[in-house]
Design an enzyme around this catalytic site. Structure first.
Site, short mmCIF file in Angstrom:
data_model
loop_
_atom_site.label_atom_id
_atom_site.label_comp_id
_atom_site.label_asym_id
_atom_site.label_seq_id
_atom_site.Cartn_x
_atom_site.Cartn_y
_atom_site.Cartn_z
N ALA A 66 -7.82 -7.69 -5.18
CA ALA A 66 -9.15 -8.25 -5.38
C ALA A 66 -10.03 -7.14 -5.93
CB ALA A 66 -9.70 -8.79 -4.07
N GLY A 111 -4.74 -8.52 -2.97
CA GLY A 111 -4.85 -9.87 -3.55
C GLY A 111 -3.83 -10.11 -4.65
N GLU A 114 -0.77 -11.03 -2.86
CA GLU A 114 -1.03 -12.38 -2.33
C GLU A 114 -0.86 -13.43 -3.43
OE1 GLU A 114 -4.78 -10.99 -0.62
OE2 GLU A 114 -4.10 -11.79 1.30
N GLU A 134 -5.33 -3.06 2.01
CA GLU A 134 -6.64 -3.49 2.52
C GLU A 134 -7.15 -2.62 3.67
OE1 GLU A 134 -4.33 -5.55 1.48
OE2 GLU A 134 -5.23 -7.34 0.58
N1 CAA Z 1 -10.62 -3.52 -8.05
C1 CAA Z 1 -11.44 -3.08 -9.01
N2 CAA Z 1 -11.05 -2.17 -9.95
C2 CAA Z 1 -9.81 -1.71 -9.87
C3 CAA Z 1 -8.90 -2.13 -8.88
C4 CAA Z 1 -9.34 -3.09 -7.94
N3 CAA Z 1 -8.55 -3.58 -6.98
N4 CAA Z 1 -7.73 -1.46 -9.04
C5 CAA Z 1 -7.89 -0.67 -10.10
N5 CAA Z 1 -9.14 -0.81 -10.62
C6 CAA Z 1 -9.74 -0.12 -11.76
C7 CAA Z 1 -10.09 1.31 -11.43
O1 CAA Z 1 -11.32 1.39 -10.76
C8 CAA Z 1 -10.10 1.93 -12.80
O2 CAA Z 1 -11.31 1.59 -13.44
P1 CAA Z 1 -12.26 2.75 -14.09
O3 CAA Z 1 -11.38 3.36 -15.16
O4 CAA Z 1 -13.41 1.99 -14.62
O5 CAA Z 1 -12.55 3.72 -13.01
C9 CAA Z 1 -8.99 1.19 -13.53
O6 CAA Z 1 -8.77 -0.02 -12.80
C10 CAA Z 1 -7.67 1.96 -13.55
O7 CAA Z 1 -7.34 2.29 -12.21
P2 CAA Z 1 -7.02 3.78 -11.71
O8 CAA Z 1 -7.69 4.78 -12.58
O9 CAA Z 1 -7.28 3.84 -10.25
O10 CAA Z 1 -5.44 3.83 -12.00
P3 CAA Z 1 -4.37 4.75 -11.26
O11 CAA Z 1 -3.12 4.65 -12.07
O12 CAA Z 1 -4.91 6.10 -11.00
O13 CAA Z 1 -4.13 4.05 -9.84
C11 CAA Z 1 -3.77 2.19 -8.36
C12 CAA Z 1 -3.55 2.77 -9.77
C13 CAA Z 1 -2.94 2.99 -7.35
C14 CAA Z 1 -3.28 0.75 -8.40
C15 CAA Z 1 -5.27 2.28 -8.01
O14 CAA Z 1 -6.03 1.72 -9.09
C16 CAA Z 1 -5.63 1.54 -6.75
O15 CAA Z 1 -5.37 2.04 -5.68
N6 CAA Z 1 -6.29 0.38 -6.91
C17 CAA Z 1 -6.77 -0.39 -5.77
C18 CAA Z 1 -5.65 -1.10 -5.04
C19 CAA Z 1 -6.20 -1.81 -3.84
O16 CAA Z 1 -6.69 -1.22 -2.91
N7 CAA Z 1 -6.03 -3.15 -3.84
C20 CAA Z 1 -6.44 -3.99 -2.73
C21 CAA Z 1 -7.84 -4.50 -2.94
S1 CAA Z 1 -8.48 -5.31 -1.51
C22 CAA Z 1 -7.91 -6.91 -1.60
O17 CAA Z 1 -7.12 -7.24 -2.45
C23 CAA Z 1 -8.47 -7.84 -0.57
C24 CAA Z 1 -7.80 -9.13 -0.40
O18 CAA Z 1 -6.76 -9.27 0.20
C25 CAA Z 1 -8.41 -10.33 -0.91
#
Ligand code: CAA
Length: 260
Positions: A66, A111, A114, A134
């Site tokens: 998400a 998400g 999911e 999460e």
């Molecule tokens: N939401 C919003 N933006 C996201 C995102 C997310 N879940 N995942 C990645 N992005 C964005 C980053 O912010 C980045 O944008 P900017 O260049 O504008 O900063 C772009 O995508 C590229 O990401 P990274 O630079 O972080 O890429 P990376 O290769 O260094 O890392 C990754 C990849 C490990 C997947 C890392 O992006 C990450 O940890 N992302 C978040 C994963 C996460 O925590 N997901 C769970 C969300 S909570 C949820 O989903 C709740 C639910 O159950 C409903």
């Protein structure tokens, strides 16, 4: 219908639905969820579509979760509404007669995992990484993950994945039964489309009723599930597809199903 964040391509009964927001690793914000729900509805009622492949744009991610930037400012009410909106998408896939296959081409996190779990089954790239991060954000899965994962792989493995927030490799996801099969990255989409084409070539109603029996039967006692299965089995004998499928077998020719 035009979408800002989705691509849909349909060929020979198979629709490939791509979450297309690669600049944010295809993260699911409110707009993407609205579009996904609309796309599932559109695909379900498109007579040209017999099976769907769901994937993510770009080489890096299926869906990285998400949208954290959107969630960061949410209050409790908004968080609840956001979870309900995501869950609506997962339930929409479960309720569709049309099967949906996830082609997990990279990160499937939170998400995103999911969304894959909401599909009927999952194929993944050998390089995919899956997990529920999460808890590292101070929240928990909210798009059905606690329910779907525990039902799929059992309580203890679901607990480990969700409580630690650690990602697992595609190999481990395969060993744990989250993913049905792994493919080299370049073969993943063609293989998922091949499986979807196989589904598109058989009796649509038989597939739809089997999907319904499996999904609903999981919430019934075994005896009720058996009864439900027999009822649906009986209904299929009132369809043109049953007549055609069995006549084709007897006449040693390929069946031509109409989905009626
Ligand atoms: N939401 C919003 N933006 C996201 C995102 C997310 N879940 N995942 C990645 N992005 C964005 C980053 O912010 C980045 O944008 P900017 O260049 O504008 O900063 C772009 O995508 C590229 O990401 P990274 O630079 O972080 O890429 P990376 O290769 O260094 O890392 C990754 C990849 C490990 C997947 C890392 O992006 C990450 O940890 N992302 C978040 C994963 C996460 O925590 N997901 C769970 C969300 S909570 C949820 O989903 C709740 C639910 O159950 C409903």
């Amino acid at each position: 219908m035009d979408f800002n964040n989705l691509l849909i391509e349909t060929a020979a009964g198979v629709a490939t639905l791509t979450v297309n927001r690669p600049q944010a690793l295809n993260a699911l914000n409110g707009e993407v969820l609205t579009e996904l729900a609309a796309a599932f509805y559109q695909l379900e009622y498109d007579p040209a579509v017999k099976a769907v492949v769901l994937t993510g744009a770009g080489e890096k991610a299926f869906v990285a979760g998400a949208d954290i930037k959107e969630m960061a400012a949410m209050n409790s009410y908004e968080g609840h509404q956001f979870a309900l909106k995501g869950q609506h998408c997962m339930m929409a896939m479960e309720k569709m007669r049309t099967p949906v296959i996830a082609a997990v081409n990279g990160f499937a996190l939170g998400g995103g995992l999911e969304l894959a779990l909401g599909c009927d089954f999952i194929y993944a790239s050998e390089k995919a990484k899956l997990g529920f991060p999460e808890v590292t954000l101070g929240i928990m899965p909210g798009f059905g993950g606690t329910q779907n994962l525990a039902r799929l792989i059992g309580k203890n493995r679901a607990n480990e994945l969700i409580f630690t927030g650690k990602m697992v490799t595609a190999d481990k996801a395969l060993a744990w039964g989250i993913v049905n099969e792994l493919f080299p990255p370049e073969e993943l989409l063609p293989k998922a489309q091949e499986a979807a084409a196989a589904i598109a070539g058989v009796g649509t109603l038989g597939v739809a009723y089997a999907k319904n029996a499996i999904a609903n039967g999981l919430n019934m006692t075994k005896e009720d599930g058996f009864r439900y299965e027999a009822s649906l089995f009986g209904v299929l004998f009132a369809t043109a597809d049953q007549k055609e499928g069995m006549a084709a077998f007897v006449e040693k020719r390929k069946a031509v199903f109409t989905g009626k």
